[in-house]
Design an enzyme around this catalytic site. Structure first.
Site, PDB file in Angstrom:
ATOM      1  N   HIS A   1     -58.891 -77.140 -28.029  1.00 20.22           N
ATOM      2  CA  HIS A   1     -59.096 -76.291 -29.205  1.00 20.22           C
ATOM      3  C   HIS A   1     -57.770 -75.837 -29.799  1.00 20.22           C
ATOM      4  CE1 HIS A   1     -58.501 -72.023 -27.700  1.00 20.22           C
ATOM      5  NE2 HIS A   1     -58.808 -72.536 -26.534  1.00 20.22           N
TER       6      HIS A   1
ATOM      7  N   ASP B   1     -52.546 -70.539 -24.438  1.00 18.43           N
ATOM      8  CA  ASP B   1     -53.953 -70.718 -24.810  1.00 18.43           C
ATOM      9  C   ASP B   1     -54.122 -70.629 -26.310  1.00 18.43           C
ATOM     10  OD1 ASP B   1     -56.684 -70.803 -24.971  1.00 18.43           O
ATOM     11  OD2 ASP B   1     -57.035 -68.878 -23.998  1.00 18.43           O
TER      12      ASP B   1
ATOM     13  N   GLU C   1     -63.105 -72.007 -30.512  1.00 16.98           N
ATOM     14  CA  GLU C   1     -63.499 -72.027 -29.094  1.00 16.98           C
ATOM     15  C   GLU C   1     -63.523 -70.618 -28.562  1.00 16.98           C
ATOM     16  OE1 GLU C   1     -62.695 -72.017 -24.706  1.00 16.98           O
ATOM     17  OE2 GLU C   1     -61.564 -71.133 -26.341  1.00 16.98           O
ATOM     18  N   GLU C   2     -62.537 -69.827 -29.036  1.00 14.48           N
ATOM     19  CA  GLU C   2     -62.391 -68.469 -28.520  1.00 14.48           C
ATOM     20  C   GLU C   2     -63.601 -67.590 -28.839  1.00 14.48           C
ATOM     21  OE1 GLU C   2     -60.357 -67.628 -26.463  1.00 14.48           O
ATOM     22  OE2 GLU C   2     -58.592 -68.915 -26.638  1.00 14.48           O
TER      23      GLU C   2
ATOM     24  N   ASP D   1     -57.723 -77.247 -22.298  1.00  9.04           N
ATOM     25  CA  ASP D   1     -57.703 -76.019 -23.098  1.00  9.04           C
ATOM     26  C   ASP D   1     -56.254 -75.559 -23.079  1.00  9.04           C
ATOM     27  OD1 ASP D   1     -57.856 -73.267 -23.797  1.00  9.04           O
ATOM     28  OD2 ASP D   1     -59.975 -73.190 -23.270  1.00  9.04           O
TER      29      ASP D   1
ATOM     30  N   HIS E   1     -54.185 -63.932 -23.962  1.00 15.16           N
ATOM     31  CA  HIS E   1     -54.839 -63.355 -25.155  1.00 15.16           C
ATOM     32  C   HIS E   1     -54.129 -62.113 -25.715  1.00 15.16           C
ATOM     33  CE1 HIS E   1     -59.055 -65.414 -24.549  1.00 15.16           C
ATOM     34  NE2 HIS E   1     -58.064 -66.271 -24.634  1.00 15.16           N
TER      35      HIS E   1
HETATM   36 ZN    ZN Z   1     -58.510 -71.489 -24.764  1.00  7.90          ZN
END
Ligand code: ZN
Length: 714
Positions: free
Chosen positions: A357, A367, A404-405, A433, A523
């Site tokens: 993603h 990420d 995706e998140e 990912d 994140h």
């Molecule tokens: Zn991810």
């Protein structure tokens, strides 16, 4: 969405079946699984060319561009990056390069505020600090930090501390007369880990009015080691954003559950959507949470609930009272999946899919931009091989997902849209990912792919040790598990990344992999270029090594004479799933496991026959004529599909696979129909589900037998 360090935690919690010792490649083997002697030689030469083409500078160029700006799903920046990915795919010679648009529920925040109104007044900053050494850490200071799919709300209530927000935590509180109903619960992200959406689900079920999830320094901050910008762990103000969608019920756009969100699609209302949370929830740093925790009275929390802050954690309720204001805009926004292909020369309808993603919460260095950089580099080198005349036999599909998140959205919509083509021809889905947060390899996969994965790992050189990746990986796993025979491949599969639609909805074998390391900025805005270049992967060696693993795996599946599914380790894995059912209390008095055990053992025997016959054919053969194995391969493709249940698992019809589903925490739940009913003590349902499981296993056994009958014999 994938937080890699948690895989370790989960695999420690559940001693899982995995690659057996007999799957380990033998020393001096000269054939690759699924290849004969001559095609093996050719494949090895091809993979040497792939390795020669790899370029850390090229990976780095992509990565720097991808991490320049925050690029959440639905933003202009993420659309710009979709165009960049598309243009690179075209430049690398990929075919049928397309942008797929889906319009999906993606609410953004208009206002997020948390204020303590009693016993003292205090306004939480809900912001992350800038550091002079890292220019990027100043860029997003004014942005609202939030949890995707939080409900809107304006709530003033007493606070309780509910540890990790898991059911046993609320049970503990309720047993002591502390009623969570109408309260604001503050919970930790980890210890033990559960998906934040599960915490929201549980809080909603318990009648909690609003939830705050904060990052305790015990879990990802100073108690782990040096914090950003001195080290890889989370600093005092870091905030873990993320979605709380109930995608363990049904992933994808909540308004089109089970069908694609294309133009003109029918949509359910937000009120009818089962994956939409009804609880307002907000993420917080420990620095913002500390003054609140300090103002909690009531009983002292159990020792396991005590975190890393210098205070005695108490559970309340109050005297801390908070005012939480959350206003979300409830908009439907466009997202963009980029697809490109390298058409197969012999079997263009058989597809090997490489996916990652693109959308991030902020810069998304680990990420997912490390994965996107690896994907682009994979497209470059595999495209170059194809242009040099080395076209794969099967089609390679490159997919760059979006949102995706939020709810595994882009991959789910795409999988739903192209279900017929994928059901017919998808050989495997290979997911990356986050490709790189450090040097420790990990992979989860359907066990039929175990031997091929182990062979690939043996051939890749680990950048640090300069020994084989298999070696480095074995060392990491055995030291983490304290056991030299610990399984390397995780064959118990939950959810939390883009492989879900392929495995659970379409019945396609999957693998999902990455390189892990100490990583406390997940994140947050500190998951950025500075973090990666100082801690995660200075020199881009592991991000590039991932291209090698991914590329070799993709090429082997695309070029093998016989698709290298090995159902022997798969059947053994399922046998261990059946055996672990016995751990459910009372199960053996209520359910007869004789038939299911027998059918799994029969599958194992048929798998052995298929393996022997295939090995003989591939050992004898000199040159493979195109088409020799066409019928066999077509039959092999059908085996995994046989595990799909017509009506899915009870109450979650989207999840169709009889062997795998996620728990609501995202942890793996094997044989989900039977296990879930048994754990709930619903024995009638469990018996019915056991009957369906036996049917599916018998069907897979027959499909394996049919394949064996199609192995050409000289
Ligand atoms: Zn991810």
């Amino acid at each position: 969405m994938r937080l890699k360090t948690l895989c370790m935690v989960l695999s420690l919690l559940v001693a899982g079946p995995a690659a057996l010792a007999s799957d380990q490649p033998k020393e001096g083997a000269t054939r690759i699984p699924g290849f004969n002697f001559s095609t093996s030689d050719h494949e090895r030469k091809l993979e040497e060319q792939l390795v020669d083409l790899l370029d850390t500078a090229s990976t780095a160029r992509h990565f720097r561009l991808l991490t320049e700006e925050p690029h959440p799903a639905g933003s202009d920046e993420n659309l710009e990056l979709a165009h960049y990915v598309r243009d690179q795919f075209v430049a690398y010679g990929l075919e049928e390069v397309k942008l797929h648009r889906y319009d999906v529920l993606l609410p953004w925040p208009r206002k997020i505020a948390v204020t303590m109104v009693e016993p003292v007044e205090y306004k939480a900053s809900l912001a992350e600090d800038g550091y002079p050494v890292d220019k990027d850490s100043y860029a997003v200071g004014a942005d609202l930090t939030y949890l995707g799919m939080s409900a809107s709300g304006d709530i003033t209530a007493d606070v309780i501390y509910a540890h990790s927000g898991n059911p046993e935590d609320y049970d503990w509180l309720e047993a002591r007369g502390i009623d969570p109903r109408g309260k604001i619960a503050i919970v930790r992200y980890s210890n033990p880990y559960s998906y934040r959406g599960f915490k929201a689900w549980e809080a909603e079920r318990r009648g909690v009015a609003a939830m705050i999830i904060y990052s305790d320094p015990m879990d990802d901050g100073y108690r782990k080691g040096d914090v950003f910008p001195e080290g890889p762990w989370g600093p005092e103000s870091h905030i873990q954003r993320g979605a709380i969608t109930y995608d363990f019920i049904v992933p994808g756009d909540p308004l089109t559950p089970g069908w694609p969100s294309v133009e003109g699609a029918k949509r359910v209302t937000r009120e009818d959507a089962r994956s939409v949370p009804r609880i307002p929830a907000v993420p917080m740093s420990w620095r913002d949470a500390k003054p609140i925790l300090e103002k909690l009275g009531g009983p002292v929390a159990p020792s396991a609930w005590q975190g890393g802050l210098p205070l005695t954690y108490k559970v309340g309720p109050g005297p801390a009272k908070l005012h939480v204001e959350i206003d979300m805009d409830d908009e439907v926004r466009p997202i963009w999946v980029v697809e490109g292909r390298i058409h197969g020369s012999e079997k263009p309808d058989e597809l090997v899919i490489l996916g990652n993603h693109r959308d991030a919460w902020v810069y998304g260095a680990v990420d997912p931009s490390s994965g996107t950089a690896s994907l682009l580099e994979a497209a470059r080198v595999l495209g170059a091989l194809a242009r040099s005349g080395e076209r794969p036999k099967r089609t390679l599909v490159f997919a760059n997902w979006d949102a995706e998140e939020w709810h595994l959205t882009g991959s789910t919509e795409w999988g739903e849209q192209f279900a017929a083509e994928l059901g017919k021809g998808a050989v495997a889905y290979l997911n990356v990912d986050s490709s790189t947060a450090g040097p420790d390899f990990s992979i989860g996969a359907v066990a039929s792919l175990n031997p091929t994965i182990l062979e690939v790992a043996r051939d890749v050189i680990d950048p640090n040790s300069r020994r084989s990746l298999l070696d480095a990986w074995s060392k990491t796993v055995s030291s983490a598990e304290g056991d030299a025979s610990a399984p390397l491949i995780e064959n118990e599969l939950g959810s939390g990344s883009d492989y879900t639609v392929f495995l659970n909805f379409l019945g396609v074998p999957i693998a999902s992999m990455g390189f892990d390391g100490p990583y406390g900025v997940y994140h947050s805005q500190y998951d950025d270029l500075y973090w990666m270049e100082h801690f995660g992967d200075p020199g881009y060696r592991y991000m590039t090594a991932m291209v090698e693993v991914w590329g070799r795996l993709g090429l082997r599946l695309a070029n093998a004479d016989v698709i290298p599914y090995d159902f022997r380790p798969y059947a053994s894995t399922v046998r261990s799933f059946v055996d672990s059912l016995r751990e459910v209390s009372g199960l053996e008095e209520k359910l007869d496991l004789t038939a299911v055990s027998a059918v799994v053992d029969e599958w194992r025997r048929e798998a052995e026959k298929l393996h022997q016959k295939t090995e003989e054919a591939l050992t004898l053969e000199g040159e493979t004529q195109a088409g020799t194995y066409a019928d066999l391969n077509a039959a092999l493709l059908k085996v995994e599909r046989e595990f799909l249940l017509e009506y899915g698992i009870p109450d979650r019809p989207w999840f169709k696979h009889a062997l795998y589903a996620p728990r609501y925490t995202y942890a793996a739940m094997s044989l989900p129909g039977v296990l879930e009913a048994a754990e709930a003590g619903n024995w009638d349902l469990a018996r019915k589900q056991l009957g369906l499981l036996v049917e599916r296993l018998a069907a897979a056994t027959r499909a394996t037998e049919r394949a064996a009958a199609l192995v050409p014999v000289r």
